[in-house]
Motif scaffolding. Sequence first.
Motif, short mmCIF file in Angstrom:
data_model
loop_
_atom_site.label_atom_id
_atom_site.label_comp_id
_atom_site.label_asym_id
_atom_site.label_seq_id
_atom_site.Cartn_x
_atom_site.Cartn_y
_atom_site.Cartn_z
N GLU A 79 23.74 -4.06 -49.42
CA GLU A 79 22.90 -3.84 -48.24
C GLU A 79 22.91 -2.39 -47.79
OE1 GLU A 79 20.49 -5.68 -46.58
OE2 GLU A 79 20.77 -6.64 -48.51
N ALA A 80 24.04 -1.70 -47.97
CA ALA A 80 24.08 -0.27 -47.67
C ALA A 80 23.03 0.46 -48.50
CB ALA A 80 25.47 0.30 -47.91
N GLY A 81 22.92 0.10 -49.77
CA GLY A 81 21.89 0.69 -50.63
C GLY A 81 20.49 0.33 -50.19
N GLU A 82 20.28 -0.89 -49.74
CA GLU A 82 18.97 -1.31 -49.26
C GLU A 82 18.60 -0.57 -47.97
OE1 GLU A 82 16.63 -3.16 -50.69
OE2 GLU A 82 17.91 -3.36 -52.44
N VAL A 83 19.57 -0.37 -47.10
CA VAL A 83 19.34 0.41 -45.88
C VAL A 83 18.93 1.82 -46.26
CG1 VAL A 83 20.48 1.50 -43.90
CG2 VAL A 83 20.79 -0.94 -44.33
N ALA A 84 19.66 2.43 -47.19
CA ALA A 84 19.34 3.80 -47.62
C ALA A 84 17.94 3.88 -48.19
CB ALA A 84 20.37 4.27 -48.65
N ALA A 85 17.54 2.89 -48.98
CA ALA A 85 16.18 2.88 -49.53
C ALA A 85 15.16 2.70 -48.42
CB ALA A 85 16.04 1.78 -50.58
N GLY A 86 15.44 1.81 -47.48
CA GLY A 86 14.52 1.58 -46.36
C GLY A 86 14.37 2.78 -45.45
N GLU A 87 15.39 3.61 -45.40
CA GLU A 87 15.36 4.82 -44.58
C GLU A 87 14.88 6.03 -45.38
OE1 GLU A 87 16.35 5.06 -41.16
OE2 GLU A 87 16.29 2.87 -41.26
#
Length: 125
Positions: free
Chosen positions: A72-80
């Motif tokens: 999810e940290a990676g998904e947050v980074a992609a979303g940001e």
Amino acid sequence: MAGEPQADCLFCKIVAGEVPATVVRETPTTVAFRDINPQAPTHVLVIPKGHYPDAASLATGAPELAADVLREAGEVAAGEALVSREGGPGTGYRVVFNTGSGAGQTVFHAHAHVLGGRGLEWPPG
């Protein structure tokens, strides 16, 4: 018991909806929300919904949940827009787990800080 909500835990209260937070992502096992005292232009916390006091207890007690937090940290980074969803170029990001009060942990519920949006020098501090 590990994983069980704690009545006096701020992050358990956020998971339960008792304390408001600016949620950016939620999965069946995690919640990601903006830090109320951001240390970078992007500063999002990713927490497991189950209560574990720190990263080490999370990794030992529920390794699959620790993997969910990192994913999810990676998904947050992609979303940001800190990195592309394909893992390609972006401005980059850092994932930090503070473990123990001497390391700056103030809420004793495991959480990953996703930081980005500016140059992040090493060592931090």
